[in-house]
Design a protein around this motif. Structure first.
Motif, short mmCIF file in Angstrom:
data_model
loop_
_atom_site.label_atom_id
_atom_site.label_comp_id
_atom_site.label_asym_id
_atom_site.label_seq_id
_atom_site.Cartn_x
_atom_site.Cartn_y
_atom_site.Cartn_z
N UNK A 89 -1.93 -54.75 -46.09
CA UNK A 89 -2.34 -53.40 -46.50
C UNK A 89 -2.15 -52.40 -45.37
N UNK A 90 -2.10 -52.88 -44.12
CA UNK A 90 -1.84 -51.97 -43.00
C UNK A 90 -0.36 -51.70 -42.81
N UNK A 91 0.47 -52.71 -43.13
CA UNK A 91 1.91 -52.57 -42.95
C UNK A 91 2.59 -51.86 -44.11
N UNK A 92 2.14 -52.14 -45.34
CA UNK A 92 2.76 -51.57 -46.53
C UNK A 92 1.79 -50.62 -47.25
N UNK A 93 2.38 -49.79 -48.08
CA UNK A 93 1.56 -48.99 -48.99
C UNK A 93 1.32 -49.85 -50.23
N UNK A 94 0.29 -50.69 -50.17
CA UNK A 94 0.04 -51.68 -51.22
C UNK A 94 -0.67 -51.01 -52.40
N UNK A 95 -0.04 -51.11 -53.56
CA UNK A 95 -0.64 -50.51 -54.76
C UNK A 95 -1.74 -51.38 -55.33
N UNK A 96 -1.56 -52.72 -55.24
CA UNK A 96 -2.47 -53.63 -55.94
C UNK A 96 -2.56 -54.98 -55.25
N UNK A 97 -3.77 -55.50 -55.16
CA UNK A 97 -3.99 -56.90 -54.79
C UNK A 97 -4.42 -57.63 -56.06
N UNK A 98 -3.59 -58.59 -56.49
CA UNK A 98 -3.83 -59.28 -57.75
C UNK A 98 -3.94 -60.77 -57.49
N UNK A 99 -5.06 -61.36 -57.87
CA UNK A 99 -5.26 -62.78 -57.66
C UNK A 99 -6.18 -63.35 -58.72
N UNK A 100 -6.13 -64.65 -58.87
CA UNK A 100 -7.09 -65.36 -59.70
C UNK A 100 -8.26 -65.80 -58.82
N UNK A 101 -9.41 -65.97 -59.41
CA UNK A 101 -10.54 -66.56 -58.70
C UNK A 101 -11.53 -67.08 -59.72
N UNK A 102 -11.64 -68.42 -59.84
CA UNK A 102 -10.87 -69.45 -59.16
C UNK A 102 -9.41 -69.45 -59.62
N UNK A 103 -8.56 -70.08 -58.77
CA UNK A 103 -7.13 -70.08 -59.03
C UNK A 103 -6.72 -71.31 -59.85
N UNK A 104 -5.48 -71.25 -60.32
CA UNK A 104 -4.93 -72.32 -61.15
C UNK A 104 -3.79 -73.02 -60.39
N UNK A 105 -3.82 -74.33 -60.16
CA UNK A 105 -4.78 -75.31 -60.69
C UNK A 105 -5.79 -75.82 -59.66
N UNK A 106 -5.73 -75.28 -58.41
CA UNK A 106 -6.56 -75.87 -57.35
C UNK A 106 -7.93 -75.23 -57.21
N UNK A 107 -8.24 -74.26 -58.06
CA UNK A 107 -9.58 -73.69 -58.15
C UNK A 107 -10.07 -73.12 -56.82
N UNK A 108 -9.13 -72.49 -56.09
CA UNK A 108 -9.51 -71.78 -54.87
C UNK A 108 -10.26 -70.52 -55.24
N UNK A 109 -11.14 -70.07 -54.39
CA UNK A 109 -11.95 -68.88 -54.65
C UNK A 109 -11.65 -67.80 -53.62
N UNK A 110 -11.56 -66.57 -54.08
CA UNK A 110 -11.32 -65.42 -53.23
C UNK A 110 -12.64 -64.66 -53.05
N UNK A 111 -12.91 -64.24 -51.83
CA UNK A 111 -14.11 -63.46 -51.56
C UNK A 111 -13.90 -62.05 -52.14
N UNK A 112 -14.33 -61.87 -53.37
CA UNK A 112 -14.04 -60.63 -54.11
C UNK A 112 -14.65 -59.42 -53.42
N UNK A 113 -15.86 -59.55 -52.94
CA UNK A 113 -16.53 -58.41 -52.28
C UNK A 113 -15.79 -58.02 -51.01
#
Length: 563
Positions: A314-338
């Motif tokens: 986000x510092x290097x690019x003008x990022x429009x969107x961060x898109x992720x699953x939480x939990x993810x498929x299929x390894x059920x990783x979790x992203x710290x949404x806050x």
């Protein structure tokens, strides 16, 4: 003035509501009542004082004309600018019989006080129609009692002599109750006595006269127009999901992939940049890697736990969107949404979370700071393996941008499918509770079994984001991924030895489902290519249904013994 018995005391804060029903009459034409005849009333023209025969309400039930209720309920939905307005409008007028009934303009003015987005349209429609078809003159009416409006996000406030009250959640204190009653119990834009929401099977909506069409086109009135732009059954589903997610607006579409792709196309400009995570649904990755580059859109892929990588992007690019699953498929990783929401928002980057594996019952991504949440309603929300659907929830402004493009591209959810999802949601809290429980207990059993080499489940202390999952989830979901101690042939033998689950490419339904991702989703790739995504030949994804736990346990154990 006589007062009819009202059976919704928990909704209305005053016990003296005058003869007002929870439903509208399908037509204001009928047989004589109490010696007076009722006349058909044009919604925009107002209610004639002769409606009751003597200019007063007497003891009769007051019903707004259906089109008036519909106009308040729909709020110019086809134009995508306003979603979710008053669904029930109730008022008590003076006991003085000579005061008669208020005009539609007065009622519309009261409603518009609570919904600024429709105030100009409602008052203009009333003024226009009143000029075309004047009604019997009535003295000014003072609305000295409550006007109760069910509207998304409405807060209690006093406007002149009109009290506006948010009772949307006043008697629905849990997600379980919301899945059953939200969007339905407090009124809907379909005139019916039915408990269940009717399926409105139509491709288009008609206008009685060209004048009505012109009023609609010039925004003096609101209505449905064409099936691709909205449907009353679909609207009920959108409002139900909004209530569950705590969203200002929801858009439902024909599938979860439709929701994801239209969202990306609507919110990421040509030449823009997005950030996503390594572990995700393969078709989402294919869209990002193969199609978005045609629009000049570039993608940075990071590990779900790589906060430093996100900050660098986000510092290097003008990022429009961060898109992720939480939990993810299929390894059920979790992203710290806050945390990721805080990082992204400081740089003007939107955050969208695919919460399909979590469900709205287990995780509230919007409350944690995300701008948008996407679901494949095919999975837990529908919950019966019998319907395809998707949705995206968030603030009205963002969802309206996506809705505008959706109306161009299509991908409309059929009203019959909307009905199936509405029906499925009514048992969602019961299903997910059972699935959470079964999956958690089976994850513990599998992790301790000598023929299982690794288990991926956020409810286990061994999971890399276990503490995070405990913090941002109320349940860990009904899917467990694990690796059999053996090669692909031994894993196939385990899967084929199971008797309860179906071998199928989905999850979240009442029936248990099992698959080997290497075969089900990645078989077109070589083993080396599959390993780039961490997909081993011995990986199993098991979606636990609502079967009895002991039956499922016995079946899994016997299948493990068979290998």
């Amino acid at each position: 003035m006589a007062v009819s018995s009202f059976q919704c005391p928990s909704i209305f804060s005053t016990s003296s509501i005058s003869g007002f029903q929870c439903r509208s009459d399908p037509d204001l034409v009928g047989s004589p009542v109490g010696g007076s005849s009722r006349r058909r009333v044009n919604a925009a023209a107002g209610i004639s004082a002769s409606f009751t025969g003597d200019g007063g309400l007497s003891s009769r039930i007051l019903r707004f004309p259906p089109n008036f209720v519909r106009q308040l309920s729909i709020k110019a939905r086809r134009n995508c600018s306003n979603i979710g307005v008053a669904q029930i409008v109730a008022a008590k007028w003076s006991n003085n019989p000579s005061s008669g009934l208020p005009s539609a303009a007065a009622a519309a003015a009261a409603a518009s006080s609570s919904a600024s987005a429709v105030s100009s349209a409602a008052s203009a429609a009333a003024a226009s129609s009143a000029a075309a078809a004047p009604v019997a003159a009535v003295p000014p009416v003072v609305l000295d009692e409550e006007v109760l409006v069910a509207e998304e996000g409405l807060v209690r406030e006093k406007i002149g002599s009109v009290q506006l009250t948010d009772f949307k959640h006043s008697f629905l204190s849990s997600d379980g109750s919301l899945t059953i009653h939200a969007g339905e119990r407090l009124g809907r834009g379909i005139v019916t006595d039915a408990i269940t929401t009717p399926v409105v099977n139509t491709s288009a909506y008609f206008f009685k006269k060209t004048a009505e069409l012109l009023d609609f086109k010039e925004k003096r009135s609101v209505s449905f127009e064409y099936g691709r732009y909205g449907n009353p059954t679909t609207v009920v589903l959108e409002e139900k999901i909004s209530a569950l997610e705590g969203a200002e607006s929801t858009l439902v579409m024909a599938s979860g992939m439709c929701a994801s792709t239209v969202m990306l196309l609507a919110l990421v400009p040509a030449g823009g940049h997005i950030v996503t995570t390594t572990d995700c649904y393969r078709k989402t990755r294919i869209f990002m890697e193969n199609f978005l580059p045609k629009l000049g859109i570039t993608v940075t892929v990071i590990d779900p736990a790589d906060i430093a990588g996100l900050e660098a992007a986000v510092n290097e690019f003008k990022v429009a969107l961060f898109f992720t699953e939480s939990p993810t498929n299929p390894f059920l990783r979790c992203v710290d949404i806050e945390l990721v929401s805080d990082i992204c928002h400081k740089r003007g980057t939107l955050v969208c979370i695919d919460g399909t594996f979590a469900t709205p019952m287990n995780q509230k991504a919007l409350a944690l700071g995300a701008d948008l949440v996407v679901h494949s309603a095919t999975k837990y929300i529908g919950g019966h393996n019998d319907v395809l659907g998707g949705c995206i929830c968030g603030p009205l402004k963002l969802v309206s941008e996506i809705r505008n493009l959706h109306h161009v591209l299509g991908g409309t959810l059929n009203p019959n499918a909307a009905y199936l999802i509405i029906r499925g949601m009514k048992t969602m809290h019961l299903r997910v509770k059972q699935q959470n429980s079964t999956a958690f207990r089976m994850a513990e059993i599998l992790e301790a079994h000598p023929k299982v080499s690794h288990v991926y489940y956020p409810g286990l202390p061994s999971h890399p984001e276990h503490e995070l999952a405990k913090r941002q989830m109320s349940g860990f979901g009904g899917v467990v991924s694990f690796e059999i101690d053996g090669d692909i042939e031994r894993t196939i033998k385990f899967v084929d030895s199971l008797k309860i689950p179906y071998i199928a490419p989905s999850f979240g339904g009442c029936e248990s489902i099992v698959d080997q991702p290497a075969i089900m989703s990645y078989w077109d790739l070589t083993q080396e290519e599959r390993m780039k995504y961490g997909i081993k030949d011995n990986l199993v994804r098991f979606s636990f249904g609502v079967e009895d736990f002991e039956d499922v346990k016995a079946d899994v154990l016997q299948a493990l013994e068979a290998i």
